[in-house]
Design an enzyme around this catalytic site. Structure first.
Site, PDB file in Angstrom:
ATOM      1  N   CYS A 112      -0.309  -0.833  -6.824  1.00  0.00           N
ATOM      2  CA  CYS A 112       1.097  -0.598  -6.494  1.00  0.00           C
ATOM      3  C   CYS A 112       2.061  -1.252  -7.472  1.00  0.00           C
ATOM      4  CB  CYS A 112       1.384  -1.096  -5.080  1.00  0.00           C
ATOM      5  SG  CYS A 112       0.194  -0.506  -3.851  1.00  0.00           S
ATOM      6  N   HIS A 238       8.778  -2.067  -3.521  1.00  0.00           N
ATOM      7  CA  HIS A 238       7.615  -1.228  -3.227  1.00  0.00           C
ATOM      8  C   HIS A 238       7.686  -0.815  -1.769  1.00  0.00           C
ATOM      9  CE1 HIS A 238       3.683   0.300  -2.705  1.00  0.00           C
ATOM     10  NE2 HIS A 238       3.148  -0.797  -2.206  1.00  0.00           N
ATOM     11  N   ASN A 268       3.524   4.833   1.951  1.00  0.00           N
ATOM     12  CA  ASN A 268       3.194   4.017   0.785  1.00  0.00           C
ATOM     13  C   ASN A 268       2.527   4.900  -0.263  1.00  0.00           C
ATOM     14  OD1 ASN A 268       2.021   2.280  -1.095  1.00  0.00           O
ATOM     15  ND2 ASN A 268       1.288   0.817   0.438  1.00  0.00           N
TER      16      ASN A 268
END
Length: 313
Positions: A112, A238, A268
């Protein structure tokens, strides 16, 4: 030389999977998912659409947005942990499809945090005058490594791609400071299992790590850029979990409407989450010329990264 973003683009698949859809396949419910993660739906790529397909679509938009042509790109960096195949790289695949035949190409694996690792790498090449224009793409097809019978992970993830073309910008604009980090000892908490190929996450440990690291890294880059927390105009974290995102926002004292929140509709997207949120925020007019923005995230590895950027060309 000041280095910043010249153009942005993103792509998300058309297929929407809601929390109510997941109620039909695993023991979960909409209220539980929403209150703990902030996610209401996510986009899932069809079987015949792979990582490189999404990367290409986002990259094409970013190059057009920068008013450049594919042959103007000198280097392609693709951040992903879900490539079509181990090799050739996704970056090489989209180099061919874009017709960017002057570009070198390589993939980056930092989960990520990958897009920020890519942006910082691009900055080095541009600053030392090796390359003029670098295309950075964050892309994931997490649906192909998700165990759809595991209610602790399948509710979290989605597919998509975001891209940025980076190059020289006006004096005082662009990336002002950055922080990259890693803690390999924590790798066991968020990984792809060797035996099954599925994504595994120790939610409790990753949560504890993230709520500490995201605010800390945000503050570090703001101070390194010579600013204070209340100078920040917009935060692009994020998009992992609304509670983690809120921890960073509250630590910086930023108003709710000054934080990108795509987690509600996309979930996500790992390496794609920050560039998608950044691209949408700019397109929606939430980020303007001369705004001080912070990008911050964390991911498998464990890795983390943050950038302070004075927005504009």
């Amino acid at each position: 030389m000041d280095v910043g973003v010249l153009g942005l683009g993103h792509y998300v698949p058309e297929k929407v999977v809601t929390n109510h859809d997941l109620e039909k396949i695993v023991d979960t419910n909409d209220e539980w998912i929403r209150t703990r993660t902030g996610i209401e739906e996510r986009r899932i790529a069809e079987e015949d659409m792979d990582t490189s397909d999404m990367a290409f679509l986002a990259a094409e938009k970013a190059i057009n947005n920068a008013n450049l042509k594919p042959n103007d790109i000198d280097l392609i960096l693709v951040a992903t942990v879900t490539p079509d195949t181990p090799f050739p790289s996704v970056s090489c695949m989209i180099q061919e499809r874009l017709g960017a035949m002057n570009a070198a190409a390589m993939d980056i694996s930092a989960a990520c945090s990958g897009f920020m690792y890519g942006m910082v790498t691009a900055k080095q090449f541009i600053e030392n005058s090796t390359y003029k224009h670098v295309l950075v793409v964050g892309v994931e097809k997490l649906s192909k490594i998700t165990d759809w019978s595991d209610r602790s992970t399948c509710v979290l993830f989605g597919d998509g791609a975001g891209a940025a073309v980076m190059g020289q910008v006006s004096d005082g604009k662009g990336i002002l400071s950055f922080e990259l980090g890693a803690n390999g000892a924590g790798g066991k908490e968020l990984k792809q299992e060797k035996d099954t190929g599925y994504l595994y996450m120790n939610g409790r440990e990753v949560f504890k790590f993230a709520v500490r690291q995201m605010p800390e890294s945000s503050v570090n880059v703001i101070k390194a850029a010579g600013y204070k927390e209340d100078d920040v105009d917009y935060l692009v974290p994020h998009q992992a979990n609304i509670r983690i995102m809120e921890a960073a926002r509250q630590r910086l004292g930023i108003a709710e409407d000054k934080m990108a929140k795509t987690v509600k509709k996309y979930g996500n997207n790992s390496a794609a989450s920050i560039p998608i949120a950044l691209s949408e925020s700019v397109a929606d007019g939430k980020i303007n010329d001369n705004d001080l923005i912070v990008l911050v995230g964390f991911g498998g590895g464990l890795t983390w990264g943050a950038l302070a950027i004075k927005w504009g060309r």
